[in-house]
Design a protein around this motif. Structure first.
Motif, PDB file in Angstrom:
ATOM      1  N   MET A   1      84.280  32.633  61.804  1.00 43.27           N
ATOM      2  CA  MET A   1      83.138  33.278  61.147  1.00 43.27           C
ATOM      3  C   MET A   1      82.385  34.123  62.161  1.00 43.27           C
ATOM      4  O   MET A   1      82.126  33.704  63.270  1.00 43.27           O
ATOM      5  CB  MET A   1      82.215  32.213  60.537  1.00 43.27           C
ATOM      6  N   SER A   2      82.049  35.369  61.764  1.00 40.87           N
ATOM      7  CA  SER A   2      81.339  36.265  62.669  1.00 40.87           C
ATOM      8  C   SER A   2      79.882  35.858  62.776  1.00 40.87           C
ATOM      9  O   SER A   2      79.353  35.089  61.976  1.00 40.87           O
ATOM     10  CB  SER A   2      81.432  37.698  62.141  1.00 40.87           C
ATOM     11  N   PHE A   3      79.205  36.418  63.794  1.00 42.12           N
ATOM     12  CA  PHE A   3      77.778  36.159  63.970  1.00 42.12           C
ATOM     13  C   PHE A   3      77.003  36.593  62.734  1.00 42.12           C
ATOM     14  O   PHE A   3      76.121  35.893  62.253  1.00 42.12           O
ATOM     15  CB  PHE A   3      77.263  36.900  65.196  1.00 42.12           C
ATOM     16  N   ALA A   4      77.371  37.776  62.190  1.00 39.77           N
ATOM     17  CA  ALA A   4      76.663  38.282  61.010  1.00 39.77           C
ATOM     18  C   ALA A   4      76.787  37.322  59.845  1.00 39.77           C
ATOM     19  O   ALA A   4      75.836  37.067  59.117  1.00 39.77           O
ATOM     20  CB  ALA A   4      77.202  39.664  60.638  1.00 39.77           C
ATOM     21  N   GLN A   5      77.992  36.757  59.650  1.00 42.32           N
ATOM     22  CA  GLN A   5      78.190  35.830  58.546  1.00 42.32           C
ATOM     23  C   GLN A   5      77.421  34.534  58.776  1.00 42.32           C
ATOM     24  O   GLN A   5      76.872  33.957  57.837  1.00 42.32           O
ATOM     25  CB  GLN A   5      79.687  35.568  58.365  1.00 42.32           C
ATOM     26  N   SER A   6      77.382  34.070  60.018  1.00 36.90           N
ATOM     27  CA  SER A   6      76.685  32.821  60.288  1.00 36.90           C
ATOM     28  C   SER A   6      75.184  32.960  60.091  1.00 36.90           C
ATOM     29  O   SER A   6      74.490  31.991  59.808  1.00 36.90           O
ATOM     30  CB  SER A   6      76.988  32.347  61.723  1.00 36.90           C
ATOM     31  N   GLU A   7      74.650  34.187  60.232  1.00 34.24           N
ATOM     32  CA  GLU A   7      73.225  34.424  60.062  1.00 34.24           C
ATOM     33  C   GLU A   7      72.849  34.739  58.619  1.00 34.24           C
ATOM     34  O   GLU A   7      71.678  34.882  58.292  1.00 34.24           O
ATOM     35  CB  GLU A   7      72.799  35.596  60.956  1.00 34.24           C
ATOM     36  N   ALA A   8      73.832  34.881  57.741  1.00 32.55           N
ATOM     37  CA  ALA A   8      73.577  35.285  56.362  1.00 32.55           C
ATOM     38  C   ALA A   8      72.928  34.158  55.568  1.00 32.55           C
ATOM     39  O   ALA A   8      73.055  32.982  55.901  1.00 32.55           O
ATOM     40  CB  ALA A   8      74.885  35.706  55.698  1.00 32.55           C
ATOM     41  N   ASN A   9      72.246  34.531  54.492  1.00 33.88           N
ATOM     42  CA  ASN A   9      71.659  33.543  53.593  1.00 33.88           C
ATOM     43  C   ASN A   9      72.710  33.036  52.608  1.00 33.88           C
ATOM     44  O   ASN A   9      73.309  33.818  51.873  1.00 33.88           O
ATOM     45  CB  ASN A   9      70.496  34.155  52.807  1.00 33.88           C
ATOM     46  N   TYR A  10      72.915  31.715  52.609  1.00 33.43           N
ATOM     47  CA  TYR A  10      73.792  31.085  51.627  1.00 33.43           C
ATOM     48  C   TYR A  10      73.037  30.038  50.805  1.00 33.43           C
ATOM     49  O   TYR A  10      73.645  29.159  50.205  1.00 33.43           O
ATOM     50  CB  TYR A  10      75.001  30.443  52.323  1.00 33.43           C
ATOM     51  N   ASP A  11      71.738  30.139  50.770  1.00 31.49           N
ATOM     52  CA  ASP A  11      70.879  29.176  50.078  1.00 31.49           C
ATOM     53  C   ASP A  11      70.260  29.860  48.864  1.00 31.49           C
ATOM     54  O   ASP A  11      69.472  30.806  48.997  1.00 31.49           O
ATOM     55  CB  ASP A  11      69.786  28.698  51.038  1.00 31.49           C
TER      56      ASP A  11
END
Length: 404
Positions: A1-11
């Motif tokens: 998982m990229s940094f951008a994906q890890s910082e994304a909102n999944y809530d």
């Protein structure tokens, strides 16, 4: 998982409150009550906004384009298919590009419907057929495919055939037409070596602010392919298909070119089928930062500013009405926001109703692997960001029912 994906909102609890623009109310506040009004007033202004502010406008017409049948056979796939390979050449300002379309058609019927879609690494990667030549274009490096120095190799033949279910298509009476998208415009932030460069004025090095990005360039390439396909006597209808970024291109191609009989978006996410205002997974700011060449520069003003967008992606989907539309998601592909893709199909359905076509009536996303198939169709399957046999089984079933 990229940094951008890890910082994304999944809530879901952190999805901002927003008001979705009404597909049936014009920018000036007039209500649309029938498909004649939609075509005359609302469709045009929505299309114009997406063209100028999101994907970008094609800056003119080609001087010339042509097609050349470079190879054909009646004995592909063990004799069950006809194979054609067509070179498409585009010319403007004494410059040209050529890209190659691979076509498989089922034998037994004089004409067949086809799925048209771009592939990511070359026509030779979708099949193990040795008669399909390696692409000579720039290809993204991929160690697992044996691709280095941005050149295709024999080792990459057939590495993506699991995504195309060609024999399933043939067995069900469908053909496939596919093109390597990098032959139309290489997928890098460099507008010097693809279709855009044909249209430059003297000293121009990139498109103007409201001119086309790569997605619109790829959509343009699909429309030029359609110019060939509609005149091929062995082909009846064409359904344009795309996965991921190429799903975005397929949707824009379907919106800009009404000759496509249907449109399929597979995991197309932000800038494709997913609602931008949800800011779930990939966002406008993230996509414009990671892939600055995909959209028009005029789209940059909406980075982390989705609330000011006067449109959203359900209205892009509505531009395809009344033609059949299939939006598909993957449960584990949260970056592409399955719920946002579903809701987009749901809210586009009000436009399909103007044509007395059945869309997605419910606001409740269906259970995994439980497709909703009407003129507007949707499924979310188990698994990740990919194209699977399950996806193609649904598309084929739906196309048999709804593509005339």
């Amino acid at each position: 998982m990229s940094f951008a994906q890890s910082e994304a909102n999944y809530d879901e609890t952190k999805v901002p409150k927003f008001t979705l623009p009404d597909a049936l109310v014009t920018f000036s506040g007039n209500n649309i009550s029938d498909h004649v009004q939609w075509e005359a007033d609302r469709r045009f202004e929505i299309f114009q906004f997406f063209e100028r502010q999101v994907y970008g406008k094609v800056p003119g017409r080609l001087d010339e384009y042509s097609f050349k049948l470079i190879e054909e056979s009646n004995d592909a796939y063990g004799g069950k298919a006809r194979r054609k390979q067509v070179a498409i050449s585009l010319k403007k300002n004494k410059k040209s590009i050529t890209y190659n379309m691979l076509i498989y058609l089922p034998k037994g019927n004089p004409t067949a419907p086809v799925f048209l879609g771009y592939n990511f690494y070359g026509n030779h990667t979708v099949t193990s057929d040795p008669k399909v030549p390696l692409t000579k274009a720039w290809v993204p490096n991929n160690e697992s495919f044996g691709i280095k120095d941005n050149k295709a190799t024999e080792g990459s033949r057939g590495v993506r055939q699991h995504r195309w279910a060609i024999e399933k298509m043939l067995d069900n009476g469908f053909g496939l037409a596919t093109i390597y998208y990098g032959e139309v415009d290489p997928d890098k932030n460099d507008f010097s070596d693809g279709v855009h460069e044909l249209f430059y004025t003297e000293d121009q090095t990139k498109p103007k602010t409201n001119e086309w990005g790569s997605i619109a360039g790829w959509a343009f390439g699909l429309s030029k392919a359609m110019d060939y396909l509609e005149n091929d006597g062995n082909i009846s209808n064409v359904v344009v298909f795309g996965h991921s970024r190429l799903g975005k291109a397929a949707l824009w191609a379907g919106a800009t070119d009404k000759r496509f009989a249907g449109v399929i978006s597979n995991n197309s996410g932000c800038g494709g089928a997913a609602l931008s205002k949800r800011k779930f997974g990939e966002t406008v700011g993230k996509i414009n930062t990671a892939f600055p060449h995909w959209f028009a520069d005029s789209f940059l003003k909406y980075n982390d500013n989705e609330k000011t967008l006067p449109v959203d992606q359900h209205q892009l989907l509505a531009l395809i009405a009344p033609r059949p539309l299939y939006v598909a998601s993957a449960f584990d592909d949260r970056w592409a926001d399955p719920k946002g893709e579903f809701l987009s199909a749901h809210y586009a359905s009000m436009v399909y109703e103007l044509y007395e076509k059945e869309g997605i009536a419910t606001e409740q996303i269906p259970e995994v692997n439980q497709p909703l198939q009407h003129t507007v169709a949707y499924h979310v399957r188990t698994g990740k960001h990919d194209v699977t046999d399950y996806d193609w089984e649904q598309y084929i079933t739906w196309a048999k029912a709804f593509i005339q």
